[in-house]
Write an enzyme that holds these catalytic residues in place. Structure first.
Site, PDB file in Angstrom:
ATOM      1  N   TYR A  18      21.443  40.846   7.290  1.00 41.65           N
ATOM      2  CA  TYR A  18      22.259  41.786   6.162  1.00 41.65           C
ATOM      3  C   TYR A  18      21.857  43.029   6.375  1.00 41.65           C
ATOM      4  CZ  TYR A  18      22.619  44.164   1.625  1.00 41.65           C
ATOM      5  OH  TYR A  18      22.984  45.258   0.891  1.00 41.65           O
ATOM      6  N   LEU A  41      14.963  40.745  -8.615  1.00 40.79           N
ATOM      7  CA  LEU A  41      13.953  40.959  -9.710  1.00 40.79           C
ATOM      8  C   LEU A  41      14.606  40.695 -10.973  1.00 40.79           C
ATOM      9  CD1 LEU A  41      10.861  41.037 -10.581  1.00 40.79           C
ATOM     10  CD2 LEU A  41      11.104  43.289 -10.584  1.00 40.79           C
ATOM     11  N   TYR A  64      22.635  52.804  -1.557  1.00 48.61           N
ATOM     12  CA  TYR A  64      22.039  52.415  -2.787  1.00 48.61           C
ATOM     13  C   TYR A  64      20.532  52.085  -2.682  1.00 48.61           C
ATOM     14  CZ  TYR A  64      27.067  51.150  -3.193  1.00 48.61           C
ATOM     15  OH  TYR A  64      28.469  50.968  -3.238  1.00 48.61           O
ATOM     16  N   ARG A  96       6.077  38.101  -0.868  1.00 49.20           N
ATOM     17  CA  ARG A  96       7.602  37.582  -0.106  1.00 49.20           C
ATOM     18  C   ARG A  96       7.631  38.106   1.428  1.00 49.20           C
ATOM     19  NH1 ARG A  96      13.068  38.715  -3.227  1.00 49.20           N
ATOM     20  NH2 ARG A  96      12.786  40.765  -2.537  1.00 49.20           N
ATOM     21  N   ASN A 151      31.779  35.672  -4.697  1.00 47.33           N
ATOM     22  CA  ASN A 151      30.631  35.976  -5.404  1.00 47.33           C
ATOM     23  C   ASN A 151      30.904  36.620  -6.910  1.00 47.33           C
ATOM     24  OD1 ASN A 151      27.963  35.481  -5.899  1.00 47.33           O
ATOM     25  ND2 ASN A 151      27.583  37.708  -5.209  1.00 47.33           N
ATOM     26  N   LYS A 165      24.673  46.419   7.853  1.00 48.48           N
ATOM     27  CA  LYS A 165      24.632  47.902   7.209  1.00 48.48           C
ATOM     28  C   LYS A 165      24.562  48.909   8.332  1.00 48.48           C
ATOM     29  CE  LYS A 165      25.446  46.355   2.679  1.00 48.48           C
ATOM     30  NZ  LYS A 165      26.945  46.471   2.397  1.00 48.48           N
ATOM     31  N   LYS A 219      25.591  39.640   0.588  1.00 47.80           N
ATOM     32  CA  LYS A 219      24.350  40.632   0.367  1.00 47.80           C
ATOM     33  C   LYS A 219      22.905  40.002  -0.031  1.00 47.80           C
ATOM     34  CE  LYS A 219      24.497  40.921  -4.644  1.00 47.80           C
ATOM     35  NZ  LYS A 219      24.320  41.372  -5.832  1.00 47.80           N
ATOM     36  N   ASN A 239      37.964  38.193  -2.575  1.00 52.62           N
ATOM     37  CA  ASN A 239      38.128  36.694  -2.361  1.00 52.62           C
ATOM     38  C   ASN A 239      37.349  35.822  -3.529  1.00 52.62           C
ATOM     39  OD1 ASN A 239      35.640  36.780  -1.597  1.00 52.62           O
ATOM     40  ND2 ASN A 239      36.265  35.968   0.554  1.00 52.62           N
ATOM     41  N   SER A 254      22.978  50.768   1.941  1.00 52.14           N
ATOM     42  CA  SER A 254      21.813  50.493   1.394  1.00 52.14           C
ATOM     43  C   SER A 254      20.626  51.010   1.582  1.00 52.14           C
ATOM     44  CB  SER A 254      21.535  48.735   1.619  1.00 52.14           C
ATOM     45  OG  SER A 254      20.310  48.266   1.197  1.00 52.14           O
TER      46      SER A 254
HETATM   47  P1  NAD Z   1      28.503  41.233  -5.309  1.00 52.88           P
HETATM   48  O1  NAD Z   1      28.241  40.138  -4.567  1.00 52.88           O
HETATM   49  O2  NAD Z   1      28.440  41.436  -6.760  1.00 52.88           O
HETATM   50  O3  NAD Z   1      29.929  41.953  -5.054  1.00 52.88           O
HETATM   51  C1  NAD Z   1      30.629  41.723  -3.637  1.00 52.88           C
HETATM   52  C2  NAD Z   1      31.976  41.342  -4.028  1.00 52.88           C
HETATM   53  O4  NAD Z   1      32.541  41.157  -2.589  1.00 52.88           O
HETATM   54  C3  NAD Z   1      32.193  39.961  -4.591  1.00 52.88           C
HETATM   55  O5  NAD Z   1      32.927  39.982  -5.618  1.00 52.88           O
HETATM   56  C4  NAD Z   1      32.709  39.080  -3.311  1.00 52.88           C
HETATM   57  O6  NAD Z   1      33.476  38.204  -3.919  1.00 52.88           O
HETATM   58  C5  NAD Z   1      33.367  40.107  -2.392  1.00 52.88           C
HETATM   59  N1  NAD Z   1      33.431  39.801  -1.028  1.00 52.88           N
HETATM   60  C6  NAD Z   1      32.659  39.283  -0.237  1.00 52.88           C
HETATM   61  N2  NAD Z   1      33.039  39.257   1.169  1.00 52.88           N
HETATM   62  C7  NAD Z   1      34.493  39.159   0.828  1.00 52.88           C
HETATM   63  C8  NAD Z   1      35.507  39.067   1.768  1.00 52.88           C
HETATM   64  N3  NAD Z   1      35.300  38.748   2.872  1.00 52.88           N
HETATM   65  N4  NAD Z   1      36.769  39.460   1.201  1.00 52.88           N
HETATM   66  C9  NAD Z   1      37.037  39.894  -0.054  1.00 52.88           C
HETATM   67  N5  NAD Z   1      35.820  39.939  -0.930  1.00 52.88           N
HETATM   68  C10 NAD Z   1      34.700  39.602  -0.592  1.00 52.88           C
HETATM   69  O7  NAD Z   1      27.613  42.445  -4.600  1.00 52.88           O
HETATM   70  P2  NAD Z   1      27.330  43.963  -5.182  1.00 52.88           P
HETATM   71  O8  NAD Z   1      25.793  43.967  -5.766  1.00 52.88           O
HETATM   72  O9  NAD Z   1      28.318  44.461  -6.289  1.00 52.88           O
HETATM   73  O10 NAD Z   1      27.349  44.661  -4.116  1.00 52.88           O
HETATM   74  C11 NAD Z   1      28.335  45.404  -3.518  1.00 52.88           C
HETATM   75  C12 NAD Z   1      27.890  46.085  -2.097  1.00 52.88           C
HETATM   76  O11 NAD Z   1      26.852  46.943  -2.159  1.00 52.88           O
HETATM   77  C13 NAD Z   1      27.773  45.130  -1.175  1.00 52.88           C
HETATM   78  O12 NAD Z   1      28.377  45.421   0.198  1.00 52.88           O
HETATM   79  C14 NAD Z   1      26.297  45.108  -1.128  1.00 52.88           C
HETATM   80  O13 NAD Z   1      25.893  44.671   0.233  1.00 52.88           O
HETATM   81  C15 NAD Z   1      26.061  46.435  -1.191  1.00 52.88           C
HETATM   82  N6  NAD Z   1      24.696  46.901  -1.854  1.00 52.88           N
HETATM   83  C16 NAD Z   1      24.202  46.050  -3.055  1.00 52.88           C
HETATM   84  C17 NAD Z   1      23.001  46.252  -3.343  1.00 52.88           C
HETATM   85  C18 NAD Z   1      22.295  45.492  -4.863  1.00 52.88           C
HETATM   86  O14 NAD Z   1      21.313  45.639  -4.942  1.00 52.88           O
HETATM   87  N7  NAD Z   1      23.188  44.862  -5.450  1.00 52.88           N
HETATM   88  C19 NAD Z   1      22.108  47.349  -2.861  1.00 52.88           C
HETATM   89  C20 NAD Z   1      22.521  48.033  -1.765  1.00 52.88           C
HETATM   90  C21 NAD Z   1      23.827  47.626  -1.334  1.00 52.88           C
HETATM   91  C1  UD1 Z   2      16.481  43.508  -1.610  1.00 52.86           C
HETATM   92  C2  UD1 Z   2      16.921  43.990  -0.252  1.00 52.86           C
HETATM   93  C3  UD1 Z   2      17.920  44.936  -0.147  1.00 52.86           C
HETATM   94  C4  UD1 Z   2      19.156  44.515  -1.056  1.00 52.86           C
HETATM   95  C5  UD1 Z   2      18.708  44.093  -2.502  1.00 52.86           C
HETATM   96  C6  UD1 Z   2      19.866  43.702  -3.295  1.00 52.86           C
HETATM   97  C7  UD1 Z   2      15.031  43.672   1.262  1.00 52.86           C
HETATM   98  C8  UD1 Z   2      13.977  44.604   2.149  1.00 52.86           C
HETATM   99  N1  UD1 Z   2      15.820  44.430   0.484  1.00 52.86           N
HETATM  100  O1  UD1 Z   2      16.028  44.725  -2.175  1.00 52.86           O
HETATM  101  O2  UD1 Z   2      18.256  45.321   1.061  1.00 52.86           O
HETATM  102  O3  UD1 Z   2      20.049  45.549  -0.842  1.00 52.86           O
HETATM  103  O4  UD1 Z   2      17.679  43.333  -2.435  1.00 52.86           O
HETATM  104  O5  UD1 Z   2      20.178  42.529  -2.887  1.00 52.86           O
HETATM  105  O6  UD1 Z   2      15.099  42.631   1.544  1.00 52.86           O
HETATM  106  N2  UD1 Z   2       9.990  40.283  -6.882  1.00 52.86           N
HETATM  107  C9  UD1 Z   2       9.240  39.727  -7.481  1.00 52.86           C
HETATM  108  N3  UD1 Z   2       9.694  38.452  -7.842  1.00 52.86           N
HETATM  109  C10 UD1 Z   2      10.971  38.113  -7.901  1.00 52.86           C
HETATM  110  C11 UD1 Z   2      11.765  38.723  -7.284  1.00 52.86           C
HETATM  111  C12 UD1 Z   2      11.500  39.886  -6.712  1.00 52.86           C
HETATM  112  O7  UD1 Z   2       8.195  39.948  -7.565  1.00 52.86           O
HETATM  113  O8  UD1 Z   2      11.524  36.722  -8.248  1.00 52.86           O
HETATM  114  C13 UD1 Z   2       9.904  41.508  -6.296  1.00 52.86           C
HETATM  115  C14 UD1 Z   2       9.947  41.874  -4.935  1.00 52.86           C
HETATM  116  O9  UD1 Z   2       8.838  41.631  -4.149  1.00 52.86           O
HETATM  117  C15 UD1 Z   2      10.303  43.472  -4.936  1.00 52.86           C
HETATM  118  C16 UD1 Z   2      10.968  43.750  -6.156  1.00 52.86           C
HETATM  119  O10 UD1 Z   2      10.578  42.607  -7.082  1.00 52.86           O
HETATM  120  O11 UD1 Z   2       9.088  44.121  -4.865  1.00 52.86           O
HETATM  121  C17 UD1 Z   2      12.443  43.972  -6.049  1.00 52.86           C
HETATM  122  O12 UD1 Z   2      12.988  42.918  -5.356  1.00 52.86           O
HETATM  123  P1  UD1 Z   2      14.511  42.597  -5.210  1.00 52.86           P
HETATM  124  O13 UD1 Z   2      15.053  42.739  -6.761  1.00 52.86           O
HETATM  125  O14 UD1 Z   2      14.674  41.250  -4.531  1.00 52.86           O
HETATM  126  O15 UD1 Z   2      14.810  43.796  -4.513  1.00 52.86           O
HETATM  127  P2  UD1 Z   2      14.676  44.307  -3.096  1.00 52.86           P
HETATM  128  O16 UD1 Z   2      13.839  43.412  -2.084  1.00 52.86           O
HETATM  129  O17 UD1 Z   2      13.958  45.665  -3.355  1.00 52.86           O
END
Ligand code: NAD
Ligand code: UD1
Length: 332
Positions: free
Chosen positions: A149, A200, A177, A292, A35, A153, A84, A32, A124
């Site tokens: 969040y 980060l 992931y 944080r 994001n 999961k 997310k 949709n 995740s």
């Molecule tokens: P993202 O936000 O870039 O991608 C998610 C996509 O889903 C977006 O394009 C958004 O528009 C779409 N979306 C959300 N709700 C929707 C809905 N109801 N209907 C249709 N589309 C919808 O995020 P990402 O980083 O690509 O993550 C993808 C998945 O992986 C998510 O479920 C996220 O929770 C999971 N995940 C991400 C990370 C990370 O660090 N990026 C880590 C662990 C798990």
């Molecule tokens: C977080 C979420 C995880 C989620 C992921 C992607 C938690 C515990 N984990 O991971 O579930 O899947 O984001 O959305 O919430 N940091 C800094 N400065 C910054 C940003 C981050 O020092 O400005 C540090 C954080 O303290 C952390 C590391 O960088 O130690 C990674 O942070 P981030 O990228 O936000 O990911 P997570 O917190 O590991």
């Protein structure tokens, strides 16, 4: 094989579409765009010479999803769609539960109605919660999260286990992931959050590009070698490839598996910033701030199951992750 990719316009989903199309799969994206940017499908086409079929649609809308299933008849689903942002999930929890759970339920109901038996879900490392020690192993208990969040999961993994327990032909892979960073080497796809990034790597690249003034390192007083937090960063293209391995596995086996996708190696915040500076040649202005809330000191994966079950390992180095993240910001 026809693969329905929910959230396929997002960061990980778009990279996975590239891998699917390049390996002969057909990709049907439902997103949709809450994001993601509308031109992502054009960018995928520029990379692959093919584009996914695209529906701009909310996955929570079951009637709309029924129509898509009836028309497209997918053989398998990869379910990325979801909200997310951890911090945001604490301020608007109901929106997170509604979106992430409803989208999953409407998707599973359609799978059931149309006889689609394979699903790969974006879980995740957050499901391991605050009490398991690293490295995280899939057999550890996953019944505690620290934010809404994370709870979505945990709940969705449970829903998928129940769904599979009631149908012996179903195949479910819950991919856990770790911290995906990096971007496609073309510079056409990457992580491009609206507003000020929470994560980060997007923050680092914006400081390096002069769009933000300085990075705050959240704490240097953890019980880790340099005092900053440790995470298992992996390249998003390696992660995308893991989904193809999971699909292959799901095509040959029934039942439920949870699999960690990480490198098995931890990097501290200081180490990642230094690796970025080396790869980009740009200095990242930074200060050390307080911790944080909710951050855990050290998280990394045990990756032996991914290797044994799926034949997957993450190949790309931290330098490549940093170089590709920087390349993406300069191409935008
Ligand atoms: P993202 O936000 O870039 O991608 C998610 C996509 O889903 C977006 O394009 C958004 O528009 C779409 N979306 C959300 N709700 C929707 C809905 N109801 N209907 C249709 N589309 C919808 O995020 P990402 O980083 O690509 O993550 C993808 C998945 O992986 C998510 O479920 C996220 O929770 C999971 N995940 C991400 C990370 C990370 O660090 N990026 C880590 C662990 C798990
Ligand atoms: C977080 C979420 C995880 C989620 C992921 C992607 C938690 C515990 N984990 O991971 O579930 O899947 O984001 O959305 O919430 N940091 C800094 N400065 C910054 C940003 C981050 O020092 O400005 C540090 C954080 O303290 C952390 C590391 O960088 O130690 C990674 O942070 P981030 O990228 O936000 O990911 P997570 O917190 O590991």
């Amino acid at each position: 094989m026809r693969v329905l990719v929910t959230g396929g316009a997002g960061f990980i989903g778009s990279h996975t579409c590239v891998e699917l199309l390049n390996h002969g799969y057909e990709a049907i994206v439902v997103d949709n765009l809450c994001n993601a940017k509308p031109d992502v499908m054009d960018r995928i086409e520029k990379i692959c010479g093919k584009r996914p079929t695209f529906y701009c649609q909310d996955v929570c809308d079951r009637e709309a999803m029924r129509e898509i299933f009836a028309k497209e008849k997918p053989d398998a689903v990869i379910h990325f769609a979801g909200l997310k942002a951890v911090g945001e999930s604490c301020s608007i929890p109901l929106r997170y539960y509604r979106n992430n759970l409803d989208s999953t339920l409407s998707l599973l109901e359609c799978m059931q109605e149309f006889g689609c038996k394979k699903i790969v879900f974006s879980s995740s490392a957050t499901v391991y919660g605050p009490y398991n020690p690293s490295p995280y192993v899939e057999s550890m208990p996953v019944n505690t999260a620290t934010n809404p969040y994370g709870w979505t999961k945990v709940f969705i993994e449970q829903i998928l286990r129940d769904f599979a327990a009631a149908d012996s032909e179903l195949s479910v892979v819950n991919l856990r992931y770790f911290n995906p960073i990096g971007a496609h080497e073309s510079g056409l796809l990457g992580d491009d959050p609206d507003g000020i990034p929470n994560n980060l790597m997007p923050y680092i690249v914006r400081v390096a590009a002069g769009q933000l003034e300085k990075l705050t390192i959240f704490g240097d007083d953890y019980d880790t070698p340099d005092g900053s937090c440790i995470r298992d960063y992996l390249h998003v293209v390696d992660l995308a490839k893991g989904h193809l391995k999971a699909l292959e596995y799901a095509s040959k086996h029934c039942g439920v598996e949870a699999v960690n996708l990480g490198t098995g190696r931890g990097q501290s915040v200081f180490e990642l910033v230094e690796a970025f500076e080396k790869a980009s040649g740009v200095k990242v202005n930074r200060i050390v701030g307080g911790r944080r809330e909710g951050d855990l000191p050290a998280i990394w994966a045990d990756t032996s199951k991914a290797e044994a079950l799926l034949g997957w390992t993450a190949d790309k180095t931290v330098e490549e992750m940093c170089a590709d993240s920087w390349n993406f910001v300069n191409h935008k």
